[in-house]
Design an enzyme around this catalytic site. Structure first.
Site, PDB file in Angstrom:
ATOM      1  N   GLU A  73       0.837  -1.194   0.000  1.00  0.00           N
ATOM      2  CA  GLU A  73       0.000   0.000   0.000  1.00  0.00           C
ATOM      3  C   GLU A  73       0.876   1.250   0.000  1.00  0.00           C
ATOM      4  O   GLU A  73       0.614   2.209  -0.719  1.00  0.00           O
ATOM      5  CB  GLU A  73      -0.923   0.015   1.216  1.00  0.00           C
ATOM      6  CG  GLU A  73      -2.014  -1.024   1.210  1.00  0.00           C
ATOM      7  CD  GLU A  73      -1.623  -2.388   1.775  1.00  0.00           C
ATOM      8  OE1 GLU A  73      -0.419  -2.753   1.778  1.00  0.00           O
ATOM      9  OE2 GLU A  73      -2.537  -3.095   2.226  1.00  0.00           O
ATOM     10  N   LYS A  99       1.882  -8.562  -5.963  1.00  0.00           N
ATOM     11  CA  LYS A  99       2.961  -9.265  -5.259  1.00  0.00           C
ATOM     12  C   LYS A  99       2.770 -10.767  -5.494  1.00  0.00           C
ATOM     13  O   LYS A  99       2.139 -11.466  -4.705  1.00  0.00           O
ATOM     14  CB  LYS A  99       2.882  -8.914  -3.769  1.00  0.00           C
ATOM     15  CG  LYS A  99       4.039  -9.355  -2.937  1.00  0.00           C
ATOM     16  CD  LYS A  99       3.902  -8.778  -1.529  1.00  0.00           C
ATOM     17  CE  LYS A  99       5.046  -9.171  -0.652  1.00  0.00           C
ATOM     18  NZ  LYS A  99       4.946  -8.590   0.692  1.00  0.00           N
TER      19      LYS A  99
END
Length: 122
Positions: A73, A99
């Site tokens: 984030e 990811k």
């Protein structure tokens, strides 16, 4: 609003909560949608009226491969902040940071975050 999009930018970074992630690193995949007015660039056929997406890719790579963060984030937020600073023509940025090697104990196809940011008043 017009858009420039970049999909599948692959970077190698050291982001994560776990010590192994920060020590070993891993791949991150970035997708971007950049909102701006492209009418003058299209009419003039002039790169100076647009945003150089090669330079955008290099900027994103420097951020993702730069200072380690715990959360993707934060990585995504830093991408937005940096792009707004370096490319004044951008009005909106949508960034996804994926990811693929996240330490999740069950099989998964993809995990990541998506942020949408508007340029604040100048």
């Amino acid at each position: 609003m017009d858009e420039i999009f970049i999909r599948g930018l692959v970077c190698y970074g050291y982001h994560g909560v776990f010590p192994e992630e920060r020590r070993l690193g891993q791949r991150f995949i970035v997708h971007l949608r950049l909102g701006l007015n492209l009418a003058s660039a299209a009419a003039a056929d002039n790169l100076e009226q647009s945003v150089d997406y090669g330079a955008v890719c290099q900027t994103v790579q420097r951020v993702v491969e730069g200072e380690p963060q715990q959360l993707i984030e934060r990585v995504a937020e830093r991408v937005c902040e940096t792009l707004f600073t370096q490319f004044p023509k951008l009005e909106q940025i949508e960034v996804e940071v994926v990811k693929p090697g996240a330490p999740i104990p069950v099989p998964f196809a993809e995990v990541g975050v998506r942020l949408v940011r508007q340029r604040t008043a100048r």
